[in-house]
Design a protein around this motif. Sequence first.
Motif, PDB file in Angstrom:
ATOM      1  N   GLN A 199       6.091   4.811  -8.315  1.00 39.62           N
ATOM      2  CA  GLN A 199       5.071   4.447  -9.300  1.00 39.62           C
ATOM      3  C   GLN A 199       6.339   4.673 -10.444  1.00 39.62           C
ATOM      4  O   GLN A 199       6.917   4.442 -11.876  1.00 39.62           O
ATOM      5  N   SER A 221       1.372  -1.553   0.142  1.00 43.46           N
ATOM      6  CA  SER A 221       0.112   0.008  -0.116  1.00 43.46           C
ATOM      7  C   SER A 221       0.455   1.693   0.159  1.00 43.46           C
ATOM      8  O   SER A 221       1.279   1.769  -0.909  1.00 43.46           O
ATOM      9  N   TYR A 222       1.842   1.287   0.668  1.00 41.77           N
ATOM     10  CA  TYR A 222       3.152   2.456   0.732  1.00 41.77           C
ATOM     11  C   TYR A 222       3.542   2.444  -0.507  1.00 41.77           C
ATOM     12  O   TYR A 222       3.350   3.066  -0.906  1.00 41.77           O
ATOM     13  N   SER A 269       1.016   4.066  -3.602  1.00 37.71           N
ATOM     14  CA  SER A 269       0.890   4.886  -3.680  1.00 37.71           C
ATOM     15  C   SER A 269       1.676   6.267  -4.250  1.00 37.71           C
ATOM     16  O   SER A 269       1.452   7.102  -3.549  1.00 37.71           O
ATOM     17  N   SER A 270       3.304   5.455  -3.863  1.00 37.08           N
ATOM     18  CA  SER A 270       4.658   6.635  -3.713  1.00 37.08           C
ATOM     19  C   SER A 270       4.636   7.011  -5.366  1.00 37.08           C
ATOM     20  O   SER A 270       5.058   6.423  -5.921  1.00 37.08           O
TER      21      SER A 270
END
Length: 141
Positions: free
Chosen positions: A82, A73-74, A77-78
């Motif tokens: 990406q 999840s970290y 979302s970073s």
Amino acid sequence: MLWVKAFHIISMVCWFAALFYLPRLFVYHSMSEDLISQERFSLMERKLYNGIATPAMIATIILGAWLASYNWSYFISSSWFQVKILLVITLIFYHCLCARYMNQLKYNKHDRSHIFYRWFNEFPVLILIGVIILVVVKPSS
């Protein structure tokens, strides 16, 4: 987790080393004029690609995914992660393009000069710089 990270870094270094050297072989191969040299370069390229580059790429991807799974999840979302994934996908494309050029050189069906391969050889350096900066600095979005 530290063992996974260590082996991820080792496989990444091996992958990049192969991608730095393979296009250099393309330079020499494209400049060679005798059949013996061309066959020697084809053999060297094939062994480097199949014996080092591809296994190192596969290990890098598997170990990297394993590392990301510890805190998915970290990472997902970073924005830095990406962008890193986009760079890795670009490097995979480059890896596959190397196979294409390798086959063209093997069958003497290439239309690229040694100068093209010299420039082509520099591309993974840019990817490496980007990936290292993203992983170490983790610039915010």
